[in-house]
Design an enzyme around this catalytic site. Structure first.
Site, PDB file in Angstrom:
ATOM      1  N   GLY A 190       0.173  -1.027  -0.203  1.00 21.00           N
ATOM      2  CA  GLY A 190      -0.163   0.366  -0.312  1.00 21.00           C
ATOM      3  C   GLY A 190       1.102   1.340  -0.405  1.00 21.00           C
ATOM      4  CG  PHE A 191       1.438   5.754  -2.764  1.00 21.32           C
ATOM      5  CD1 PHE A 191       2.264   5.456  -1.939  1.00 21.32           C
ATOM      6  CD2 PHE A 191       1.035   6.459  -2.753  1.00 21.32           C
ATOM      7  CE1 PHE A 191       3.162   6.881  -2.061  1.00 21.32           C
ATOM      8  CE2 PHE A 191       0.797   7.454  -2.476  1.00 21.32           C
ATOM      9  CZ  PHE A 191       2.613   8.250  -2.030  1.00 21.32           C
ATOM     10  CB  THR A 233      -2.422   9.736   0.792  1.00 16.16           C
ATOM     11  OG1 THR A 233      -2.653   9.675   1.197  1.00 16.16           O
ATOM     12  CG2 THR A 233      -2.225   8.753  -0.753  1.00 16.16           C
ATOM     13  CG  ASP A 252      -3.810   4.975   5.132  1.00 18.23           C
ATOM     14  OD1 ASP A 252      -4.496   3.877   4.950  1.00 18.23           O
ATOM     15  OD2 ASP A 252      -2.774   6.186   5.182  1.00 18.23           O
ATOM     16  CE1 TYR A 292      -3.105  11.235   7.680  1.00 17.57           C
ATOM     17  CE2 TYR A 292      -2.799   9.736   5.932  1.00 17.57           C
ATOM     18  CZ  TYR A 292      -3.325  10.288   6.954  1.00 17.57           C
ATOM     19  OH  TYR A 292      -2.965   8.729   7.545  1.00 17.57           O
ATOM     20  CE  LYS A 313      -5.758   5.757   7.686  1.00 14.51           C
ATOM     21  NZ  LYS A 313      -4.830   6.950   6.757  1.00 14.51           N
ATOM     22  CG  HIS A 331      -7.074   9.317  11.381  1.00 13.99           C
ATOM     23  ND1 HIS A 331      -6.435  10.047  11.062  1.00 13.99           N
ATOM     24  CD2 HIS A 331      -5.690   9.048  11.909  1.00 13.99           C
ATOM     25  CE1 HIS A 331      -5.700  10.127   9.667  1.00 13.99           C
ATOM     26  NE2 HIS A 331      -4.565   9.135  10.938  1.00 13.99           N
ATOM     27  CB  SER A 339       9.011   7.664  -1.035  1.00 17.77           C
ATOM     28  OG  SER A 339      10.109   8.138  -1.793  1.00 17.77           O
ATOM     29  CD  GLU A 361      15.178   0.215  -2.607  1.00 17.85           C
ATOM     30  OE1 GLU A 361      15.362   2.087  -3.434  1.00 17.85           O
ATOM     31  OE2 GLU A 361      15.139   0.875  -1.230  1.00 17.85           O
TER      32      GLU A 361
HETATM   33  N1  LIG Z   1      -3.077   6.026  11.006  1.00 18.36           N
HETATM   34  C1  LIG Z   1      -2.287   6.631  11.678  1.00 18.36           C
HETATM   35  O1  LIG Z   1      -2.476   7.329  12.693  1.00 18.36           O
HETATM   36  C2  LIG Z   1      -1.054   6.646  10.558  1.00 18.36           C
HETATM   37  C3  LIG Z   1       0.538   6.949  11.304  1.00 18.36           C
HETATM   38  C4  LIG Z   1       1.104   7.516  10.240  1.00 18.36           C
HETATM   39  C5  LIG Z   1       0.996   7.613   8.997  1.00 18.36           C
HETATM   40  N2  LIG Z   1      -0.038   6.803   8.780  1.00 18.36           N
HETATM   41  C6  LIG Z   1       0.536   6.049   7.237  1.00 18.36           C
HETATM   42  O2  LIG Z   1       1.038   5.152   6.971  1.00 18.36           O
HETATM   43  C7  LIG Z   1       1.718   5.813   6.082  1.00 18.36           C
HETATM   44  C8  LIG Z   1       3.524   5.153   5.824  1.00 18.36           C
HETATM   45  O3  LIG Z   1       3.778   5.993   7.210  1.00 18.36           O
HETATM   46  P1  LIG Z   1       4.988   6.311   7.072  1.00 18.36           P
HETATM   47  O4  LIG Z   1       5.540   7.694   6.243  1.00 18.36           O
HETATM   48  O5  LIG Z   1       5.401   6.466   8.317  1.00 18.36           O
HETATM   49  O6  LIG Z   1       6.547   5.488   6.306  1.00 18.36           O
HETATM   50  P2  LIG Z   1       7.921   5.367   6.008  1.00 18.36           P
HETATM   51  O7  LIG Z   1       7.321   4.308   4.964  1.00 18.36           O
HETATM   52  O8  LIG Z   1       8.110   3.911   6.952  1.00 18.36           O
HETATM   53  O9  LIG Z   1       8.084   6.684   5.722  1.00 18.36           O
HETATM   54  C9  LIG Z   1       8.414   6.933   5.768  1.00 18.36           C
HETATM   55  C10 LIG Z   1       9.941   7.458   5.421  1.00 18.36           C
HETATM   56  O10 LIG Z   1      10.479   6.516   4.256  1.00 18.36           O
HETATM   57  C11 LIG Z   1      11.548   7.412   3.069  1.00 18.36           C
HETATM   58  N3  LIG Z   1      11.156   6.062   2.034  1.00 18.36           N
HETATM   59  C12 LIG Z   1      10.598   5.617   1.692  1.00 18.36           C
HETATM   60  N4  LIG Z   1      10.682   4.207   0.650  1.00 18.36           N
HETATM   61  C13 LIG Z   1      12.269   3.879   0.743  1.00 18.36           C
HETATM   62  C14 LIG Z   1      13.251   3.034   0.701  1.00 18.36           C
HETATM   63  N5  LIG Z   1      12.555   2.550  -0.238  1.00 18.36           N
HETATM   64  N6  LIG Z   1      13.796   3.394   1.112  1.00 18.36           N
HETATM   65  C15 LIG Z   1      14.481   3.746   1.932  1.00 18.36           C
HETATM   66  N7  LIG Z   1      13.489   5.299   2.825  1.00 18.36           N
HETATM   67  C16 LIG Z   1      12.432   5.275   2.366  1.00 18.36           C
HETATM   68  C17 LIG Z   1      10.500   8.599   2.985  1.00 18.36           C
HETATM   69  O11 LIG Z   1      11.383   8.909   2.527  1.00 18.36           O
HETATM   70  P3  LIG Z   1      11.355  10.205   1.503  1.00 18.36           P
HETATM   71  O12 LIG Z   1      10.035  10.432   0.687  1.00 18.36           O
HETATM   72  O13 LIG Z   1      12.449  11.242   1.290  1.00 18.36           O
HETATM   73  O14 LIG Z   1      11.591   9.512  -0.056  1.00 18.36           O
HETATM   74  C18 LIG Z   1      10.148   8.445   4.571  1.00 18.36           C
HETATM   75  O15 LIG Z   1      11.138   9.478   5.404  1.00 18.36           O
HETATM   76  C19 LIG Z   1       1.147   7.100   5.642  1.00 18.36           C
HETATM   77  O16 LIG Z   1       1.546   7.917   4.326  1.00 18.36           O
HETATM   78  C20 LIG Z   1      -0.297   7.168   6.062  1.00 18.36           C
HETATM   79  O17 LIG Z   1      -0.902   6.869   5.216  1.00 18.36           O
HETATM   80  C21 LIG Z   1      -0.828   6.469   8.849  1.00 18.36           C
END
Ligand SMILES: NC(=O)c1ccc[n+]([C@@H]2O[C@H](COP(=O)([O-])OP(=O)(O)OC[C@H]3O[C@@H](n4cnc5c(N)ncnc54)[C@H](OP(=O)(O)O)[C@@H]3O)[C@@H](O)[C@H]2O)c1
Length: 313
Positions: free
Chosen positions: A25-26, A28, A52, A57, A86, A119, A264, A272
């Site tokens: 999943g991606f 947002t 998602d 957001y 959400k 949420h 990302s 990747e």
């Molecule tokens: N329910 C909730 O309360 C809640 C809370 C948080 C998140 N979420 C959801 O979960 C999604 C993902 O959360 P997250 O941002 O924590 O995800 P994550 O994938 O753990 O972290 C994203 C970070 O990792 C880096 N990244 C992405 N792909 C990479 C790769 N292949 N190699 C190395 N680094 C990489 C990104 O940097 P760059 O952008 O610089 O590439 C970004 O800083 C959110 O967008 C949201 O939809 C939900």
């Protein structure tokens, strides 16, 4: 070396509603709507079929535009796409649930949403201010509604026919048990922070027993310290199977039976993260047995306080 396989196309059956959730999943959660639109377009192009989203957001319209562009280009059909969004904390009162859902559908430009999540289990003062605070800067909660009452309003959305499945996010196991007990329609999905530093095995076992899909957010540790992608066990496996540390962490998530969300704004990273392949069983076991670090990066489960405040690395 691990060769390409079908892991990235894994789908997990839902216990109600139509169809199945693509495990890859991606997410947002991107502050800038322009960047959200571009990244969502890239994610769809790369092959992600599960998005998602969230009212919180403030970028559902940008996601909706990107989806529409893919429909118009003929590269995506609605039935191939799974969209989650959400209900925000300020809309927990039952009479606010249906209008909030309708607002999300309108901004996403979709007639139906595949999954709608509460949420967080924390109700905030109802109103248009997403982050209501008192004069001391403390969040203003709403004690006039229970989570079970909000859940019953979510069930009525499923009855109405435009919301295909419902679930919870940022929930603890005791609160999840409470909803499962009270529910007429059981949660189909639970979205929580989970990665090798926070495996949530007990929650995962409970969800398995009740046919609930776990969606893991922060699957790469949100790029925060301590850095998951620099863990020696992950690095060792990555070198052994000739994959990147991110691909190891994401493959682990799917292979143990969860869906994951990653984000990302860089297309190369999206490519990747989509390009995952199965890990050998001993690598799965090593992640379970040899990683001792335990970290929760996101404290939203404790307070419901919005935002994802990055720790200093
Ligand atoms: N329910 C909730 O309360 C809640 C809370 C948080 C998140 N979420 C959801 O979960 C999604 C993902 O959360 P997250 O941002 O924590 O995800 P994550 O994938 O753990 O972290 C994203 C970070 O990792 C880096 N990244 C992405 N792909 C990479 C790769 N292949 N190699 C190395 N680094 C990489 C990104 O940097 P760059 O952008 O610089 O590439 C970004 O800083 C959110 O967008 C949201 O939809 C939900």
């Amino acid at each position: 070396m691990t060769t390409s396989d079908q892991l990235r196309y894994t789908k997990i059956e839902l216990n109600h509603g139509s169809g199945a959730l693509p495990a890859v999943g991606f997410g947002t959660l991107i502050p800038d709507p322009g960047a959200t639109g571009r990244a969502t377009g890239d994610a769809l192009d790369v092959g992600f079929r599960h998005l998602d989203c969230a009212e919180r957001y403030r970028n559902e319209a940008a996601v909706g535009d990107a989806i529409q562009r893919a429909f118009q280009a003929g590269t995506l059909r609605r039935e191939e796409l799974f969209v989650t969004t959400k209900l925000w904390n300020t809309n927990h009162r039952p009479e606010r649930v249906k209008p909030a859902f309708a607002g999300s559908c309108r901004r996403l430009q979709l007639d139906d949403v595949d999954c709608y999540l509460i949420h967080t289990p924390f109700a905030f003062r109802p109103g248009d201010e997403q982050d209501p605070r008192d004069a001391q800067g403390q969040v203003i909660y709403d004690s006039g509604v229970t989570l079970v009452e909000t859940w019953h309003a979510m069930e009525r959305l499923v009855d109405d026919g435009h919301c295909r499945s419902i679930g919870l996010s940022d929930i603890t196991l005791p609160r999840l048990r409470e909803i499962v007990t009270a529910a007429r329609i059981k949660p189909a999905v639970v979205q929580v922070e989970s990665h090798p530093f926070l495996p949530e095995w007990e929650l995962l076992d409970f969800c398995r027993q009740h046919g609930i899909v776990v969606q893991a957010f922060a699957a790469l540790g949100h790029a925060m310290a301590p850095k998951l992608l620099e863990d020696p066990v992950i690095l060792d496996i990555a070198a052994r199977v000739q994959r990147t540390p991110a691909q190891v962490a994401l493959a682990w998530a799917v292979q143990r039976g969860t869906a994951f969300l990653t984000t990302s704004t860089r297309r190369q990273r999206l490519e990747e993260s989509f390009d995952i392949s199965s890990l050998p069983e001993d690598a799965m076991q090593a992640i379970r047995d040899c990683i001792r670090t335990r970290v929760r990066y996101n404290t939203v489960v404790e307070t419901g306080v919005p935002g994802f405040i990055a720790r200093a690395s």
